[in-house]
Design a protein around this motif. Structure first.
Motif, PDB file in Angstrom:
ATOM      1  N   MET A   1      10.062   1.996  -6.016  1.00  0.00           N
ATOM      2  CA  MET A   1      11.155   2.782  -6.601  1.00  0.00           C
ATOM      3  C   MET A   1      11.341   2.413  -8.070  1.00  0.00           C
ATOM      4  O   MET A   1      11.584   3.274  -8.909  1.00  0.00           O
ATOM      5  CB  MET A   1      12.448   2.528  -5.817  1.00  0.00           C
ATOM      6  N   PHE A   2      11.252   1.096  -8.345  1.00  0.00           N
ATOM      7  CA  PHE A   2      11.384   0.666  -9.736  1.00  0.00           C
ATOM      8  C   PHE A   2      10.285   1.278 -10.607  1.00  0.00           C
ATOM      9  O   PHE A   2      10.519   1.666 -11.760  1.00  0.00           O
ATOM     10  CB  PHE A   2      11.330  -0.864  -9.794  1.00  0.00           C
ATOM     11  N   THR A   3       9.077   1.379 -10.061  1.00  0.00           N
ATOM     12  CA  THR A   3       7.957   1.960 -10.805  1.00  0.00           C
ATOM     13  C   THR A   3       8.239   3.412 -11.169  1.00  0.00           C
ATOM     14  O   THR A   3       7.976   3.860 -12.297  1.00  0.00           O
ATOM     15  CB  THR A   3       6.675   1.849  -9.985  1.00  0.00           C
TER      16      THR A   3
ATOM     17  N   LEU B   1      15.215  -7.929 -12.240  1.00  0.00           N
ATOM     18  CA  LEU B   1      14.557  -6.678 -11.852  1.00  0.00           C
ATOM     19  C   LEU B   1      15.577  -5.670 -11.328  1.00  0.00           C
ATOM     20  O   LEU B   1      15.506  -4.472 -11.628  1.00  0.00           O
ATOM     21  CB  LEU B   1      13.490  -6.968 -10.795  1.00  0.00           C
ATOM     22  N   LEU B   2      16.538  -6.156 -10.546  1.00  0.00           N
ATOM     23  CA  LEU B   2      17.574  -5.263 -10.024  1.00  0.00           C
ATOM     24  C   LEU B   2      18.448  -4.722 -11.148  1.00  0.00           C
ATOM     25  O   LEU B   2      18.782  -3.527 -11.171  1.00  0.00           O
ATOM     26  CB  LEU B   2      18.434  -6.016  -9.002  1.00  0.00           C
TER      27      LEU B   2
ATOM     28  N   VAL C   1      15.786   8.346  -6.077  1.00  0.00           N
ATOM     29  CA  VAL C   1      15.341   6.961  -6.266  1.00  0.00           C
ATOM     30  C   VAL C   1      16.412   6.166  -7.006  1.00  0.00           C
ATOM     31  O   VAL C   1      16.713   5.007  -6.663  1.00  0.00           O
ATOM     32  CB  VAL C   1      14.008   6.936  -7.024  1.00  0.00           C
ATOM     33  N   GLY C   2      16.997   6.756  -8.025  1.00  0.00           N
ATOM     34  CA  GLY C   2      18.059   6.066  -8.753  1.00  0.00           C
ATOM     35  C   GLY C   2      19.234   5.726  -7.868  1.00  0.00           C
ATOM     36  O   GLY C   2      19.800   4.629  -7.936  1.00  0.00           O
ATOM     37  N   MET C   3      19.623   6.681  -7.002  1.00  0.00           N
ATOM     38  CA  MET C   3      20.726   6.406  -6.079  1.00  0.00           C
ATOM     39  C   MET C   3      20.375   5.263  -5.132  1.00  0.00           C
ATOM     40  O   MET C   3      21.195   4.377  -4.847  1.00  0.00           O
ATOM     41  CB  MET C   3      21.052   7.685  -5.286  1.00  0.00           C
ATOM     42  N   ALA C   4      19.137   5.267  -4.612  1.00  0.00           N
ATOM     43  CA  ALA C   4      18.708   4.187  -3.723  1.00  0.00           C
ATOM     44  C   ALA C   4      18.708   2.855  -4.459  1.00  0.00           C
ATOM     45  O   ALA C   4      19.102   1.813  -3.902  1.00  0.00           O
ATOM     46  CB  ALA C   4      17.311   4.488  -3.165  1.00  0.00           C
ATOM     47  N   ILE C   5      18.281   2.869  -5.716  1.00  0.00           N
ATOM     48  CA  ILE C   5      18.272   1.631  -6.501  1.00  0.00           C
ATOM     49  C   ILE C   5      19.690   1.104  -6.687  1.00  0.00           C
ATOM     50  O   ILE C   5      19.941  -0.108  -6.578  1.00  0.00           O
ATOM     51  CB  ILE C   5      17.580   1.860  -7.855  1.00  0.00           C
ATOM     52  N   TYR C   6      20.649   2.002  -6.947  1.00  0.00           N
ATOM     53  CA  TYR C   6      22.032   1.575  -7.073  1.00  0.00           C
ATOM     54  C   TYR C   6      22.480   0.816  -5.815  1.00  0.00           C
ATOM     55  O   TYR C   6      23.041  -0.282  -5.874  1.00  0.00           O
ATOM     56  CB  TYR C   6      22.951   2.784  -7.277  1.00  0.00           C
ATOM     57  N   ASN C   7      22.244   1.398  -4.666  1.00  0.00           N
ATOM     58  CA  ASN C   7      22.708   0.805  -3.402  1.00  0.00           C
ATOM     59  C   ASN C   7      22.006  -0.527  -3.111  1.00  0.00           C
ATOM     60  O   ASN C   7      22.643  -1.514  -2.737  1.00  0.00           O
ATOM     61  CB  ASN C   7      22.480   1.785  -2.249  1.00  0.00           C
ATOM     62  N   VAL C   8      20.674  -0.519  -3.286  1.00  0.00           N
ATOM     63  CA  VAL C   8      19.930  -1.744  -3.000  1.00  0.00           C
ATOM     64  C   VAL C   8      20.366  -2.860  -3.936  1.00  0.00           C
ATOM     65  O   VAL C   8      20.576  -4.012  -3.523  1.00  0.00           O
ATOM     66  CB  VAL C   8      18.412  -1.491  -3.126  1.00  0.00           C
ATOM     67  N   ALA C   9      20.489  -2.525  -5.229  1.00  0.00           N
ATOM     68  CA  ALA C   9      20.860  -3.550  -6.200  1.00  0.00           C
ATOM     69  C   ALA C   9      22.236  -4.124  -5.916  1.00  0.00           C
ATOM     70  O   ALA C   9      22.444  -5.354  -5.948  1.00  0.00           O
ATOM     71  CB  ALA C   9      20.802  -2.974  -7.606  1.00  0.00           C
ATOM     72  N   VAL C  10      23.194  -3.245  -5.646  1.00  0.00           N
ATOM     73  CA  VAL C  10      24.551  -3.720  -5.379  1.00  0.00           C
ATOM     74  C   VAL C  10      24.576  -4.606  -4.143  1.00  0.00           C
ATOM     75  O   VAL C  10      25.167  -5.699  -4.136  1.00  0.00           O
ATOM     76  CB  VAL C  10      25.511  -2.530  -5.238  1.00  0.00           C
ATOM     77  N   LEU C  11      23.909  -4.168  -3.063  1.00  0.00           N
ATOM     78  CA  LEU C  11      23.895  -4.964  -1.834  1.00  0.00           C
ATOM     79  C   LEU C  11      23.215  -6.310  -2.044  1.00  0.00           C
ATOM     80  O   LEU C  11      23.691  -7.347  -1.570  1.00  0.00           O
ATOM     81  CB  LEU C  11      23.207  -4.188  -0.713  1.00  0.00           C
ATOM     82  N   CYS C  12      22.099  -6.307  -2.757  1.00  0.00           N
ATOM     83  CA  CYS C  12      21.375  -7.555  -2.983  1.00  0.00           C
ATOM     84  C   CYS C  12      22.161  -8.513  -3.871  1.00  0.00           C
ATOM     85  O   CYS C  12      22.229  -9.717  -3.607  1.00  0.00           O
ATOM     86  CB  CYS C  12      20.015  -7.271  -3.610  1.00  0.00           C
ATOM     87  N   LEU C  13      22.745  -7.980  -4.943  1.00  0.00           N
ATOM     88  CA  LEU C  13      23.488  -8.838  -5.855  1.00  0.00           C
ATOM     89  C   LEU C  13      24.728  -9.433  -5.209  1.00  0.00           C
ATOM     90  O   LEU C  13      25.184 -10.513  -5.596  1.00  0.00           O
ATOM     91  CB  LEU C  13      23.877  -8.055  -7.111  1.00  0.00           C
TER      92      LEU C  13
END
Length: 919
Positions: A628-630, A727-728, A752-764
């Motif tokens: 997704m980051f790519t 990276l997040l 992909v951007g929406m998924a990145i938002y959710n993953v990043a917030v949850l991980c952080l």
């Protein structure tokens, strides 16, 4: 008599005959005989004789005379002579009457004996009032020795004694009086270890032998410091082998000690510490006190002492056990080891320094064990004094005048004082011949005479005799060797429970020990180690969600692969989506080893589970988030440069996308590989505060929790979290920057951007929280696993569900190759697709134009306001010119180059006019 019996043949019954002797002879035997009915005479077994009478010798100056048999002194009579105390019998002590009426030995005379003086210090009061019984027993031994003709016949021993009060300070003054006042003392006899230490250290300066009857300090066994010291009381260290034997018998490996701060107890404790260390026993608590034991007892309670060795004098023992009662440091969980030479009722004696009742003290001391040197021979044997141990006790009781032995200090040590006098007397008696051979006598002793002291030392050092306390033998340090008696206080009285011979290492056990609980208590609070395991219900519930997520990921992956030739799917970079689905499945699979602990696998297999967690989560994150980051990275690269139109036409090469994901995977793989090789994960056990179960107060639960860790865990986590955290954050930034970009190359980059938002917030959020909650296995697992599950679900749903819905609802299942083969409907579909694309672009452009118009309008208003302000400031004479000048130039109101002319009315552009500009 014979003629009479021959002439008279028949005599009547009860006929009597009487014998009469002639001259100075007297009848010896029956004087009258009577005729009996059976024809015999009375006393036929005894002869009647006429013997000559000896001269009377019934008086002896300063002595006594008695005859055997009683009666007038005739042939066969024996006279016994003895002198009064302090006098020496010169001559024979026996004289026999002969047939001639003469005595075979002349009458002896009683001369004054030469006196030898013993300086004694008896503690009649103080910490150990042992003189109360020891002094009478020593005096009793002196009386017997002085009456023996075979021991020091030319001498009389006399005791000069003082009350030392068991105080070294008082003893110093008394020792000065003994040494500097007449007569000269040949031996010193102190009692109490503190006093004996002082006397023994000073005695060598006066060439004096010191023989103690009541000193147990191990420090007194130092021959270099106390070269002339002997004692009939064994060293206190003799208790320690017995104590160690009992610790091993009852399987205790942890003990505590409390001592009074005096040399005797400090030395004893040092010896005990060395012995228990050799036996593998730990002294966990070591407390001491000078006068007030309150703080020391509280520390024993606070540090969970169970098996406690107490070393203190009797008076301090009452203080200690009053505090023991207050702190409840007694009962079925505790065992106290005390010294056995206290009085039997020491805890019942009223003491003004103790504010506990007799009932309190009795309750506190119940069940304690004492180790005591055998001071009274348990066997019925007659020793050198021709007295058994029981006869000695009876004689001592008579001398004490009916005093209660339990209330008489030193009653138990009295046999040692008795045997000490006998040891001294025998040793002095042994020195007489060698001294006489050298022309010396005991009465020649003075404080400068080393030769006589050396002879007495040799005689004492080789002493060996049977006393009322047992066999009296001294070791090389001058200490008595003896057995140890083990007693236990049962029901308020001491009961013998065994003997221990430390020289033979033989324990004689009676098996009558009694405990308050079911048996000997544990040496510590029983700590049960209990591992905390993950809730199986929670693990099962999360596993179900993870399993469903894996099925969802498989379905999405299958869908993406099956429809890989569809144009819409192709425009979303399906290979990257496949990687995302695979990464989500790997991350979801990591939930299973994340919930596996010691409840499921053996400890030896747990590090393998730890490695699975690390690799699945690391590679799963790199695949899912990296793909997704790519996408978002390349969208930002292609559409945020200055030459926007040229870059839009630039062809997107797929291998660059795959290479970017490969780089991220390679970084993770290498970092994990280095971590595993350099500092592999292993099990660490976290210990929590011990918990006391309600049902058993003598048991504590030690909660334990297993963790996956390594030696430099924080360093590795800092590197990994730092790298992935950056990276997040970069992903969030790129997603925000490209939120308004539209491109056919990657048509799902907004998802992909929406998924990145959710993953990043949850991980952080999850990473720091799980570190904080690491000690709470359920909360930590729930937080981490649900974060993984939700991230995977959100990613899969956001990326794949819209594609499925679009293809299902619109029927766009044709691939790019099929589009070239279709006619009619396929052409219409392509036209419709292009039309929809143009409409979207039209709406976007219209929005941009609207924003520019609003900006132009705002600028015109600002310009008008400024011109009006200038016109008001000019002079009134130039108002018309200013007014004309304030009118804006029509050319100045035209839009900037590149913008369309504004409409003449208030209506905005129609939707139909915009597409014509871009066709």
């Amino acid at each position: 008599y014979r003629g009479l019996t021959q002439d008279v043949q028949i005599l009547p019954v009860d006929y009597e005959i009487e014998y009469i002797c002639r001259g100075n002879r007297v009848i010896v035997g029956p004087k009258v005989r009577k005729c009996l009915q059976n024809g015999t005479w009375t006393d036929m077994s005894l002869h009647s004789r006429c013997c000559k009478s000896s001269s009377s010798s019934w008086s002896l100056c300063n002595g006594r005379v008695w005859a055997r048999p009683p009666g007038p002194p005739v042939e066969g009579t024996v006279l016994h002579y003895s002198c009064n105390a302090g006098f020496l019998l010169e001559g024979r002590n026996l004289s026999h009457c002969t047939k001639l009426g003469k005595w075979d030995a002349p009458k002896p005379t009683c001369l004054w004996k030469k006196k030898l003086y013993i300086g004694a210090l008896f503690p009649m009061s103080g910490g150990w009032p042992g003189g109360q019984a020891c002094m009478p027993s020593a005096q009793m031994a002196l009386d017997l020795v002085n009456n023996r003709s075979d021991i020091l016949p030319d001498y009389e021993l006399e005791l000069i004694h003082y009350d030392s009060m068991c105080d070294p300070g008082e003893a110093t003054k008394l020792l000065y009086d003994l040494l500097y006042t007449e007569p000269i003392k040949i031996v010193l006899m102190p009692g109490c270890s503190g006093v004996s230490t002082l006397v023994a250290e000073a005695a060598r300066m006066w060439n004096l032998i010191v023989l103690s009857y009541g000193s147990s300090s191990p420090a007194l066994s130092n021959r270099q410091r106390f070269p002339t010291f002997f004692r009939t009381h064994p060293s206190a260290t003799l208790h320690n082998p017995t104590r160690v034997q009992l610790f091993q018998k009852w399987k205790w490996t942890r003990i505590a000690t409390i001592q009074q701060t005096t040399e005797v107890f400090t030395s004893t404790l040092d010896d005990l510490e060395q012995r228990v260390k050799e036996a593998g026993i730990e002294i966990s608590v070591r407390q001491s006190f000078l006068t007030d034991p309150a703080v020391a007892v509280k520390n024993l309670k606070r540090q969970d002492a169970r098996i406690i060795v107490g070393l203190f004098y009797e008076t301090e023992a009452r203080k200690v056990f009053c505090e023991v009662f207050k702190e409840k440091l007694f009962g079925k969980k505790y065992v106290w080891f005390l010294i056995g030479w206290y009085a039997d009722n020491w805890f019942k004696i009223k003491d003004p320094a103790v504010n506990c009742s007799v009932e309190n003290m009795t309750e506190a001391v119940e069940g304690h064990v004492t180790t005591e040197i055998v001071m009274l021979n348990p066997e019925t044997v007659r020793g050198v004094s021709n007295m058994t141990s029981q006869e000695f006790i009876s004689a001592l009781m008579s001398r004490l005048g009916g005093k209660n032995p339990e209330e008489t200090g030193g009653f138990q040590e009295a046999p040692l004082a008795y045997d000490a006098v006998w040891a001294l007397a025998l040793a002095l008696n042994k020195t007489v011949p060698p001294l006489k051979a050298r022309g010396r006598r005991l009465e020649d002793f003075n404080y400068n005479n080393h030769d006589i002291t050396a002879e007495i030392y040799r005689a004492l050092n080789t002493s060996s005799f049977e006393g009322v306390s047992g066999q009296v033998v001294f070791d090389a340090q001058g200490s008595r060797m003896a057995m140890t008696l083990i007693e236990q206080l049962q029901g308020g009285s001491y009961k013998k429970i065994g003997y221990y011979d430390s020289s033979q290492k033989n324990l004689s056990w009676f098996g009558n020990d009694v405990w308050i609980g079911a048996g000997p208590p544990a040496d510590r609070t029983v700590v049960i180690e209990e591992f905390r395991f993950l809730s199986q219900k929670l693990f099962a519930a999360v596993s179900v969600f993870a399993g469903l997520g894996i099925l969802l990921g498989a379905a999405c992956l299958s869908f993406n692969i099956y429809n890989g030739n569809v144009r819409y799917i192709q425009n979303s970079q399906p290979y990257l989506n496949n990687m995302t689905a695979a990464g989500c499945m790997m991350a979801l699979a990591a939930v299973f080893p994340l919930g596996i602990d010691g409840h499921h696998v053996h400890r030896s297999q747990f590090p393998v589970v730890c490695q699975f967690r690390l690799w699945l989560l690391g590679l799963g994150f790199s695949l899912a988030y990296g793909s997704m980051f790519t996408k978002i990275w390349w969208v930002h690269t292609l559409f945020t440069k200055k030459e926007e139109k040229k870059e839009r036409k630039k062809h997107l090469e797929p291998w660059k996308l795959y290479a970017t994901v490969g780089v991220l995977l390679a970084v993770d793989f290498l970092s994990l590989m280095v971590w595993q090789i350099v500092d592999p994960l292993h099990i660490t056990v976290e210990k929590f505060t011990r918990e006391a179960p309600k049902e058993d107060l003598d048991v504590l639960i030690q909660p334990l929790l297993e963790h996956c860790s390594s030696q430099k865990m924080n360093t590795w986590l800092g590197v990994v979290y730092g790298y992935k955290g950056l990276l997040l954050l970069l992903g969030i930034f790129l997603a925000y920057e490209t939120k308004s970009v539209s491109t056919e190359k990657i048509n799902d980059h907004r998802a992909v951007g929406m998924a990145i938002y959710n993953v990043a917030v949850l991980c952080l959020i999850t990473a720091p929280v799980t570190m904080i909650l690491s000690s709470q296995q359920d909360a930590s697992f729930a937080f981490a696993s649900l974060a993984v599950v939700f991230s995977a679900y959100i990613t899969l749903v956001v990326l794949f569900v819209p594609k499925m819905r679009r293809l299902i609802t619109r029927g766009e299942w044709q691939s790019e190759q099929q589009d070239t083969l279709k006619t009619g409907s396929s052409t219409n579909n392509n036209d419709e697709e292009k039309s929809r694309q143009l409409e979207r672009e039209n709406r976007e452009l219209q929005k941009i134009i609207q924003e520019k118009e609003e900006r132009v309008s705002a600028l015109r208003n600002q310009l008008a306001e400024r011109q009006a302000l200038r016109s008001r400031r000019r002079p009134s004479s130039g108002q018309n010119q200013n007014h004309n000048a304030s009118q804006p130039d029509p050319k100045s109101l035209l839009p900037p180059p590149g913008y369309p002319n504004p409409p003449t009315d208030n209506h905005s552009f129609s939707n139909s006019s915009i597409p014509l500009l871009y066709k």
